[in-house]
Motif scaffolding. Structure first.
Motif, PDB file in Angstrom:
ATOM      1  N   ASN A 261       0.818  -1.206   0.000  1.00 23.61           N
ATOM      2  CA  ASN A 261       0.000   0.000   0.000  1.00 23.61           C
ATOM      3  C   ASN A 261       0.860   1.268   0.000  1.00 23.61           C
ATOM      4  OD1 ASN A 261      -2.521  -1.323   0.010  1.00 23.61           O
ATOM      5  ND2 ASN A 261      -2.399  -1.640   2.227  1.00 23.61           N
ATOM      6  N   LEU A 262       2.033   1.192   0.653  1.00 27.51           N
ATOM      7  CA  LEU A 262       2.940   2.335   0.657  1.00 27.51           C
ATOM      8  C   LEU A 262       3.452   2.622  -0.753  1.00 27.51           C
ATOM      9  CD1 LEU A 262       5.037   1.655   3.889  1.00 27.51           C
ATOM     10  CD2 LEU A 262       3.260   3.402   3.570  1.00 27.51           C
ATOM     11  N   ILE A 263       3.718   1.553  -1.504  1.00 26.50           N
ATOM     12  CA  ILE A 263       4.181   1.717  -2.884  1.00 26.50           C
ATOM     13  C   ILE A 263       3.072   2.296  -3.753  1.00 26.50           C
ATOM     14  CG2 ILE A 263       4.913   0.468  -4.954  1.00 26.50           C
ATOM     15  CD1 ILE A 263       6.526  -1.378  -3.148  1.00 26.50           C
ATOM     16  N   GLU A 264       1.845   1.785  -3.594  1.00 30.94           N
ATOM     17  CA  GLU A 264       0.737   2.305  -4.392  1.00 30.94           C
ATOM     18  C   GLU A 264       0.488   3.778  -4.087  1.00 30.94           C
ATOM     19  OE1 GLU A 264      -0.808   0.799  -6.935  1.00 30.94           O
ATOM     20  OE2 GLU A 264       0.735  -0.723  -6.600  1.00 30.94           O
ATOM     21  N   ARG A 265       0.605   4.152  -2.812  1.00 30.25           N
ATOM     22  CA  ARG A 265       0.415   5.555  -2.447  1.00 30.25           C
ATOM     23  C   ARG A 265       1.508   6.428  -3.058  1.00 30.25           C
ATOM     24  NH1 ARG A 265       0.385   6.759   3.780  1.00 30.25           N
ATOM     25  NH2 ARG A 265       2.652   6.829   3.499  1.00 30.25           N
ATOM     26  N   ALA A 266       2.761   5.916  -3.036  1.00 29.12           N
ATOM     27  CA  ALA A 266       3.868   6.671  -3.616  1.00 29.12           C
ATOM     28  C   ALA A 266       3.684   6.858  -5.123  1.00 29.12           C
ATOM     29  CB  ALA A 266       5.188   5.975  -3.328  1.00 29.12           C
ATOM     30  N   LYS A 267       3.204   5.838  -5.799  1.00 28.07           N
ATOM     31  CA  LYS A 267       2.953   5.943  -7.235  1.00 28.07           C
ATOM     32  C   LYS A 267       1.910   7.033  -7.537  1.00 28.07           C
ATOM     33  CE  LYS A 267       2.317   1.900  -9.245  1.00 28.07           C
ATOM     34  NZ  LYS A 267       1.883   0.471  -9.375  1.00 28.07           N
ATOM     35  N   LYS A 268       0.833   7.034  -6.756  1.00 27.50           N
ATOM     36  CA  LYS A 268      -0.209   8.048  -6.948  1.00 27.50           C
ATOM     37  C   LYS A 268       0.328   9.444  -6.638  1.00 27.50           C
ATOM     38  CE  LYS A 268      -4.097   4.959  -5.990  1.00 27.50           C
ATOM     39  NZ  LYS A 268      -5.217   4.640  -5.057  1.00 27.50           N
ATOM     40  N   ASP A 269       1.106   9.533  -5.561  1.00 32.98           N
ATOM     41  CA  ASP A 269       1.656  10.839  -5.186  1.00 32.98           C
ATOM     42  C   ASP A 269       2.578  11.390  -6.260  1.00 32.98           C
ATOM     43  OD1 ASP A 269       0.241  10.832  -2.840  1.00 32.98           O
ATOM     44  OD2 ASP A 269       1.938  10.300  -1.554  1.00 32.98           O
ATOM     45  N   TRP A 270       3.387  10.504  -6.883  1.00 31.61           N
ATOM     46  CA  TRP A 270       4.281  10.972  -7.940  1.00 31.61           C
ATOM     47  C   TRP A 270       3.489  11.427  -9.162  1.00 31.61           C
ATOM     48  CZ3 TRP A 270       8.701  13.036  -8.215  1.00 31.61           C
ATOM     49  CH2 TRP A 270       9.437  13.087  -9.400  1.00 31.61           C
ATOM     50  N   LYS A 271       2.446  10.667  -9.514  1.00 35.66           N
ATOM     51  CA  LYS A 271       1.599  11.065 -10.645  1.00 35.66           C
ATOM     52  C   LYS A 271       0.913  12.396 -10.391  1.00 35.66           C
ATOM     53  CE  LYS A 271       0.308   6.580 -12.664  1.00 35.66           C
ATOM     54  NZ  LYS A 271      -0.831   5.661 -12.954  1.00 35.66           N
ATOM     55  N   ASN A 272       0.538  12.629  -9.130  1.00 34.28           N
ATOM     56  CA  ASN A 272      -0.241  13.814  -8.785  1.00 34.28           C
ATOM     57  C   ASN A 272       0.623  14.970  -8.265  1.00 34.28           C
ATOM     58  OD1 ASN A 272      -2.698  12.544  -9.464  1.00 34.28           O
ATOM     59  ND2 ASN A 272      -2.814  11.572  -7.444  1.00 34.28           N
ATOM     60  N   ASN A 273       1.951  14.858  -8.475  1.00 36.24           N
ATOM     61  CA  ASN A 273       2.892  15.939  -8.109  1.00 36.24           C
ATOM     62  C   ASN A 273       2.862  16.293  -6.618  1.00 36.24           C
ATOM     63  OD1 ASN A 273       3.788  16.412 -10.848  1.00 36.24           O
ATOM     64  ND2 ASN A 273       1.806  17.383 -11.210  1.00 36.24           N
ATOM     65  N   LYS A 274       2.721  15.266  -5.777  1.00 39.75           N
ATOM     66  CA  LYS A 274       2.686  15.501  -4.335  1.00 39.75           C
ATOM     67  C   LYS A 274       4.043  15.308  -3.660  1.00 39.75           C
ATOM     68  CE  LYS A 274      -2.221  14.597  -3.616  1.00 39.75           C
ATOM     69  NZ  LYS A 274      -3.239  13.803  -2.870  1.00 39.75           N
ATOM     70  N   PHE A 275       5.025  14.825  -4.416  1.00 42.53           N
ATOM     71  CA  PHE A 275       6.382  14.744  -3.889  1.00 42.53           C
ATOM     72  C   PHE A 275       7.016  16.130  -3.945  1.00 42.53           C
ATOM     73  CE2 PHE A 275       6.041  10.194  -4.315  1.00 42.53           C
ATOM     74  CZ  PHE A 275       7.015   9.666  -3.474  1.00 42.53           C
ATOM     75  N   PRO A 276       7.980  16.416  -3.062  1.00 42.62           N
ATOM     76  CA  PRO A 276       8.685  17.695  -3.151  1.00 42.62           C
ATOM     77  C   PRO A 276       9.560  17.739  -4.405  1.00 42.62           C
ATOM     78  CG  PRO A 276       9.753  16.264  -1.549  1.00 42.62           C
ATOM     79  CD  PRO A 276       8.474  15.578  -1.953  1.00 42.62           C
ATOM     80  N   SER A 277       9.896  18.935  -4.829  1.00 39.46           N
ATOM     81  CA  SER A 277      10.736  19.104  -6.013  1.00 39.46           C
ATOM     82  C   SER A 277      12.178  19.396  -5.615  1.00 39.46           C
ATOM     83  CB  SER A 277      10.207  20.250  -6.884  1.00 39.46           C
ATOM     84  OG  SER A 277       8.949  19.923  -7.427  1.00 39.46           O
TER      85      SER A 277
END
Length: 314
Positions: A261-277
């Motif tokens: 689930n952590l991986i799936e959340r990270a994938k969604k966050d990267w697609k949705n630009n929720k990671f820091p730049s």
């Protein structure tokens, strides 16, 4: 009886103007201790128009260890780090709950002939540290414990062994050791090792249990405490391993976790630009449409797929 449990041949592939040899993961051995991913990058010669340019990409649940033999890479990350790594030094980035970084050829080398050669390693984090705050540590080459025993040169790049400790801030019991010799010598170090252990032959060869093993082979030991071999003249090997985790680790693209689930959340966050730049960086590498680790043991993989894998190779 042989102490070699498994022999893994380095699986080479051209990635643009780079040659990367995949060591881990392997279909019969996903991890050695906490070590979950190891690439041998290069050696490659680049001209004045060829440069390393890996754009922004994310990680979770792991620490990356970059160790160069030749060349230089500028590391930039979402923590604001900007530093050049050169041969013998260590870049140690702990992703924890999420970090983004880039790797590029330094400006001073971009219009010149240059080489790049080294190891890129991922170390999985303990379950209780998988969502820790991200950090970055740079350790200079002269800070790495180094010593000579009977003409054999040792370096403790990371972890604890031989009653010594590397300044690299690891999160679980492990070791990553360089051994070099200009003459043929017997190396007996099992009493200093623990957990799982493997030997990677970068240059030259070793003789173990009356068998000779050569360059680009990774030997996984049955029992780390029985680690003894003859290192031949002008050889360089790396010993790595440590305590294994109780929980399984999952790996997809640049993400590692004990919970899918952590991986799936990270994938969604990267697609949705929720990671820091990363400051002063604008280009990000998109999430691949398929899990490239599934393809890792096939011998014929299209170059386009390997181009995508470049985001995991540095």
């Amino acid at each position: 009886m042989s102490n070699t449990k498994l022999i893994i041949e380095e699986r080479a592939a051209n990635i643009g103007n780079f040659l990367v040899g995949r060591l881990l993961p392997f279909r019969q051995k996903r991890m050695v201790g906490p070590f979950i991913f190891i690439d041998h990058m290069g050696p490659v010669n680049m001209n004045d128009k060829e440069n390393l340019d890996v754009a922004m990409h994310p990680h979770i649940g792991l620490s990356t260890l970059t160790f160069l033999f030749e060349g230089a890479i500028v590391h930039r990350d979402s923590l604001g780090t900007e530093i050049e790594i050169t041969p013998g030094a260590v870049n140690w980035m702990t992703a924890g709950k999420g970090v983004v970084h880039t790797e590029r050829t330094p400006e001073r080398l971009r219009q010149s002939q240059k080489k790049l050669h080294g190891l890129q390693i991922w170390v999985a984090l303990p379950k209780e540290e998988e969502q820790c705050e991200p950090t970055f540590t740079h350790v200079e080459a002269d800070e790495i414990p180094s010593w000579n025993e009977d003409g054999v040169e040792f370096k403790l790049i990371a972890g604890k062994a031989f009653g010594k400790q590397s300044p690299v801030p690891v999160y679980s019991p492990l070791y990553f050791i360089e051994i070099k010799s200009e003459t043929t010598k017997t190396v007996t170090i099992g009493e200093y090792l623990f957990g799982e252990s493997a030997v990677y032959i970068l240059e030259g060869s070793i003789i173990s249990d009356n068998h000779t093993y050569g360059e680009k082979q990774l030997l996984v030991a049955k029992d780390s405490t029985l680690c003894s071999f003859e290192i031949t003249a002008n050889s360089t090997v790396y010993i790595f391993g440590g305590e294994s985790f109780l929980e399984e680790r999952f790996i997809e693209w640049n993400f590692v976790a004990s919970d899918k689930n952590l991986i799936e959340r990270a994938k969604k966050d990267w697609k949705n630009n929720k990671f820091p730049s990363v400051p002063n960086e604008t280009v990000k590498i998109p999430l691949p449409e398929q899990n490239l680790h599934v393809l890792e043991d096939k011998k014929l993989i299209k170059n386009k797929q390997y181009e995508n894998r470049k985001t995991r190779s540095f």
